[in-house]
Design an enzyme around this catalytic site. Structure first.
Site, PDB file in Angstrom:
ATOM      1  N   SER A 108     125.279  -9.130  64.261  1.00  0.00           N
ATOM      2  CA  SER A 108     124.162  -8.304  64.710  1.00  0.00           C
ATOM      3  C   SER A 108     124.046  -7.031  63.870  1.00  0.00           C
ATOM      4  CB  SER A 108     124.353  -7.921  66.180  1.00  0.00           C
ATOM      5  OG  SER A 108     123.369  -6.987  66.597  1.00  0.00           O
ATOM      6  N   TYR A 130     116.696  -6.825  63.551  1.00  0.00           N
ATOM      7  CA  TYR A 130     115.562  -6.569  64.406  1.00  0.00           C
ATOM      8  C   TYR A 130     114.490  -5.883  63.561  1.00  0.00           C
ATOM      9  CZ  TYR A 130     118.554  -7.421  68.485  1.00  0.00           C
ATOM     10  OH  TYR A 130     119.387  -7.981  69.412  1.00  0.00           O
ATOM     11  N   THR A 156     115.536 -11.541  64.921  1.00  0.00           N
ATOM     12  CA  THR A 156     115.377 -11.622  66.370  1.00  0.00           C
ATOM     13  C   THR A 156     114.158 -10.817  66.782  1.00  0.00           C
ATOM     14  OG1 THR A 156     117.762 -11.861  66.705  1.00  0.00           O
ATOM     15  CG2 THR A 156     116.451 -11.198  68.608  1.00  0.00           C
ATOM     16  N   LYS A 255     114.672 -16.109  65.605  1.00  0.00           N
ATOM     17  CA  LYS A 255     115.356 -16.294  66.878  1.00  0.00           C
ATOM     18  C   LYS A 255     114.505 -15.750  68.016  1.00  0.00           C
ATOM     19  CE  LYS A 255     119.966 -15.625  68.882  1.00  0.00           C
ATOM     20  NZ  LYS A 255     119.598 -15.025  70.173  1.00  0.00           N
ATOM     21  N   HIS A 279     117.089 -14.607  74.620  1.00  0.00           N
ATOM     22  CA  HIS A 279     117.909 -13.393  74.481  1.00  0.00           C
ATOM     23  C   HIS A 279     119.007 -13.350  75.543  1.00  0.00           C
ATOM     24  CE1 HIS A 279     117.381  -9.565  72.047  1.00  0.00           C
ATOM     25  NE2 HIS A 279     118.507  -9.336  72.704  1.00  0.00           N
TER      26      HIS A 279
END
Length: 398
Positions: A108, A130, A156, A255, A279
């Protein structure tokens, strides 16, 4: 070490609960609003059955597959999760476990360890981003991951609505300072093993996000600071997705796809793979479990892009159900975090071994030699169980 071994993911969760301070454990299990979605993620798998054979079974089985150009020893991938302060080694321990078991590591951008450290521990690291900050900042972040050795990018885009939980959001400090020490001291004192694990490293839980540090230097933002920037960034368009995919130029996963029409748009944007995901129950509550949406999406675009899924995976048989319904692999999140909390790198490896054993047993019982031979007829699907979200849109060209 034998007494630290566990035989099920459920036992890993029980040990994590006993070991972690209440607020830390609460952050691992939480979902948004009422929690309908996080509950459905596991319930949906429980509602599926198998149609096993009793003779003519295969003595040897091949569990390997490939996703985004990376070979996997089994159809399991580490899903990126934010700040892994449940253990001092955090994402580095997870990356080492993934490498030891021959699967990919998802890191992440909100992680507690840098992409350089993690990619050094796992040569099969996918960096997750992100839509946070300007295009220039996004490219800088992406190029840093590429330079570190990341072999794929995960974008994501499903928004996190985790700030309104009916049972109360877990209390997590902005920084670990004197005020936080006084506030959380009592619950930490009740978990001396966890505290000792940190103290013997000479460190304290770090809630900063090194992968979001400014390219020109300066301190990395805290998790909540990064979250605030995320919420303040203008929302991305499908054109933005196509642009970022082009900037990366390599294997690219989107995602958070739950709708058939969004899946078609993802194909138009040129992605390599999509993850059918909600999520982990932290997006819009009331969203069905990803496994319910998977069959329709796999049927619609599975011949054009690779389809994986996540959410609710607790045993190897869950992975097999996902593959039978159209996924190439399943991504895990909470399961490995519980293993990490319970026993560090060895705990993550323990979880992966449990999943491998369960996958192998299910493939054996279904009479297959190869996980790639799994089919929908291997699974008993109740009436009204699937969900078809969205409809094919003939005008979905970017």
């Amino acid at each position: 070490m034998a007494n630290q071994w566990f035989e099920t993911v459920a036992e890993a969760q029980r040990r994590a609960k006993r070991r972690l301070p209440k607020s830390v454990y609460g952050a691992l299990i939480a979902g948004s609003e009422r929690g309908w979605t996080v509950e459905d993620n596991t319930r949906a798998y429980a509602e599926l059955g198998f149609a096993p054979h009793v003779a003519g079974l295969q003595g040897e089985r091949d569990l390997s597959t490939t996703v985004m150009g990376q070979p996997l020893s089994m159809p399991v991938m580490i899903s990126p999760t934010g700040v892994q302060a449940v253990h001092p080694d955090g994402e580095v321990a997870v990356a080492r476990a993934a490498a030891a078991r021959g699967i990919t590591m998802g890191l992440s951008s909100f992680a507690s360890k840098s992409v350089e450290e993690v990619a050094a521990a796992s040569p099969q690291t996918f960096f997750q981003m992100y839509w946070v900050g300007s295009r220039e900042v996004l490219v800088q972040r992406m190029e840093r991951a590429r330079a570190a050795g990341a072999v794929g990018l995960i974008m994501t885009l499903d928004w996190s609505f985790s700030n309104g939980r009916d049972w109360g959001s877990p209390a997590i400090p902005e920084k670990v300072n004197l005020k936080a020490a006084l506030q959380f001291g009592p619950e930490v004192a009740l978990r001396p093993q966890w505290l000792y694990t940190w103290l013997k490293t000479g460190a304290i839980p770090d809630l900063t996000t090194p992968n979001l540090a400014p390219a020109g230097g300066g301190p990395a933002p805290t998790f909540f600071g990064a979250y605030g920037e995320w919420m303040g960034t203008p929302l991305p368009t499908w054109e933005d997705v196509a642009w970022l995919r082009e900037q990366w130029g390599g294997p690219f996963m989107l995602k958070g796809v739950m709708r058939v029409d969004d899946a078609h748009r993802a194909v138009d944007a040129g992605v390599t793979a999509i993850s059918v995901s909600n999520h982990g129950g932290n997006n819009l509550d009331g969203t069905p479990a990803p496994i319910r949406a998977l069959p329709a999406i796999a049927k619609a675009v599975g011949h054009e892009v690779e389809v994986v899924t996540d959410g609710g995976i607790r045993r190897g048989s869950d992975v097999v159900k996902a593959l039978a319904l159209g996924a190439k692999a399943a991504m895990i999140g909470r399961a490995y975090l519980w293993g990490l909390a319970a026993n560090g790198q060895a705990g993550v490896e323990n979880v992966l071994d449990i999943l491998r054993s369960g996958i192998d047993s299910a493939v054996l019982g279904l009479g297959h030699r190869d996980v790639k031979d799994l089919r929908p007829e291997d699974v008993v699907v109740p009436a009204n169980w699937p969900r078809v979200l969205g409809t094919p849109d003939q005008e979905h060209v970017v």
